[in-house]
Design a protein around this motif. Structure first.
Motif, PDB file in Angstrom:
ATOM      1  N   GLN A  81       0.817  -1.214   0.000  1.00 24.95           N
ATOM      2  CA  GLN A  81       0.000   0.000   0.000  1.00 24.95           C
ATOM      3  C   GLN A  81       0.849   1.261   0.000  1.00 24.95           C
ATOM      4  O   GLN A  81       0.429   2.299  -0.514  1.00 24.95           O
ATOM      5  N   SER A  82       2.043   1.189   0.561  1.00 21.30           N
ATOM      6  CA  SER A  82       2.938   2.344   0.524  1.00 21.30           C
ATOM      7  C   SER A  82       3.348   2.662  -0.905  1.00 21.30           C
ATOM      8  O   SER A  82       3.392   3.826  -1.312  1.00 21.30           O
ATOM      9  N   VAL A  83       3.635   1.607  -1.677  1.00 21.14           N
ATOM     10  CA  VAL A  83       3.993   1.809  -3.087  1.00 21.14           C
ATOM     11  C   VAL A  83       2.797   2.359  -3.859  1.00 21.14           C
ATOM     12  O   VAL A  83       2.919   3.292  -4.665  1.00 21.14           O
ATOM     13  N   ILE A  84       1.610   1.803  -3.602  1.00 19.53           N
ATOM     14  CA  ILE A  84       0.411   2.272  -4.297  1.00 19.53           C
ATOM     15  C   ILE A  84       0.087   3.707  -3.905  1.00 19.53           C
ATOM     16  O   ILE A  84      -0.385   4.507  -4.728  1.00 19.53           O
ATOM     17  N   ALA A  85       0.342   4.053  -2.646  1.00 23.41           N
ATOM     18  CA  ALA A  85       0.135   5.439  -2.213  1.00 23.41           C
ATOM     19  C   ALA A  85       0.999   6.382  -3.029  1.00 23.41           C
ATOM     20  O   ALA A  85       0.620   7.531  -3.287  1.00 23.41           O
ATOM     21  N   GLY A  86       2.158   5.900  -3.469  1.00 19.79           N
ATOM     22  CA  GLY A  86       3.013   6.714  -4.322  1.00 19.79           C
ATOM     23  C   GLY A  86       2.387   6.990  -5.675  1.00 19.79           C
ATOM     24  O   GLY A  86       2.834   7.876  -6.403  1.00 19.79           O
ATOM     25  N   GLY A  87       1.307   6.256  -5.999  1.00 19.58           N
ATOM     26  CA  GLY A  87       0.593   6.515  -7.240  1.00 19.58           C
ATOM     27  C   GLY A  87      -0.003   7.909  -7.279  1.00 19.58           C
ATOM     28  O   GLY A  87      -0.317   8.429  -8.355  1.00 19.58           O
TER      29      GLY A  87
END
Length: 283
Positions: A81-87
């Motif tokens: 989710q941290s990576v997706i938050a970077g979206g």
């Protein structure tokens, strides 16, 4: 970091881009469709799918969802989710450059805060990225999903408030994502049997209801604020499920814990600051 976790994070990055592109197409399509009536979900869904742009957005989002499922099965939920938050970093760039949507200075500043948060997160990965961390206590999972989903449905009772609907959709998708992560732990011994597991029905219902609520929020509010609020609610709640539901370890040192808390705050608070004070006029 294990190879499977690295692959999971790569899938999460692909999820992030697909989610942004799908969201923006859904925004354009939802604006073309008649106003969503949450009391008539089937009729409203059919009307939404009459829009080619909305249908294209759903197709892109569906592909992104499959990447997301793979990412959750391979890597810790908080890291995914941290990576997706970077979206959200991609959101402003794609909206401005590819979709011609105006991005305010305030929104660009929030993107910078998000990038800073992700940099801090990168410094706190050691020690908690060695496995998928899919084990859970059923009672803890049930309580967490019930609370998150219940709050999401309660917010949907304010159908004229775009911000409430955006957060509602995010919370329902967080309940779905948390369920996906839990269901992934049963793949090895259930195989295709996971399709009839009770969690599969939770995933289906939360996803579909969240999709309809999200469409209404996109009809009422501007693209970037609504997408940012939905993403912020979904990511913050799903990241929290890591240590609460799946027992993901927090950094061992006090400094590492503080840095991670600050990092999560940067990523999510930056998105929360994005919405302007006014919403668009109803279609």
């Amino acid at each position: 970091m294990s190879l499977s976790v690295e692959l999971g994070l790569l899938l999460a990055l692909m999820t992030a881009f697909g989610s942004v592109a799908g969201f923006l197409y859904k925004f354009r399509g939802a604006r073309e469709a008649p106003a969503v009536d949450l009391r008539r979900p089937v009729h409203s869904t059919i009307e939404l799918f009459r829009s080619p742009l909305y249908s294209l957005g759903i197709a892109i989002a569906l592909g992104s969802w499959f990447f997301h499922v793979g990412a959750l099965a391979l890597a810790p939920i908080s890291l995914v989710q941290s990576v997706i938050a970077g979206g959200l970093v991609l959101l402003t760039v794609v909206a401005d450059r590819l979709f011609g949507i105006e991005v305010t200075r305030r929104q660009w500043i929030c993107v910078a805060l998000t990038a800073a948060g992700l940099a801090f997160l990168a410094a706190t990965l050691n020690g908690d990225a060695g496995s998928a961390h899919s084990r859970y206590d059923p009672s803890t999972l049930a309580i967490y999903i019930a609370v998150v989903g219940g709050v999401g449905l309660a917010l949907a009772l304010r159908p004229r408030r775009a911000a409430y609907l955006a957060v509602s959709a995010g919370l329902l998708w967080a309940a779905s994502d948390t369920s996906i992560k839990a269901l992934s732990s049963h793949l090895s011994h259930l195989g295709f049997g996971v399709a009839v597991h009770p969690l599969a029905f939770v995933i289906l219902i939360a996803s579909l209801v969240g999709l309809l609520i999200s469409a209404r929020s996109l009809q009422l509010g501007d693209a970037i604020p609504m997408i940012a609020m939905t993403s912020a609610a979904a990511n913050l709640t799903t990241i929290a499920a890591g240590p609460i539901v799946f027992g993901e370890p927090l950094p061992a040192s006090r400094l590492g814990l503080v840095v991670r808390v600050i990092a999560f705050g940067f990523v999510i608070v930056a998105a929360a600051l994005t919405p302007p004070p006014h919403q668009a006029t109803n279609p």
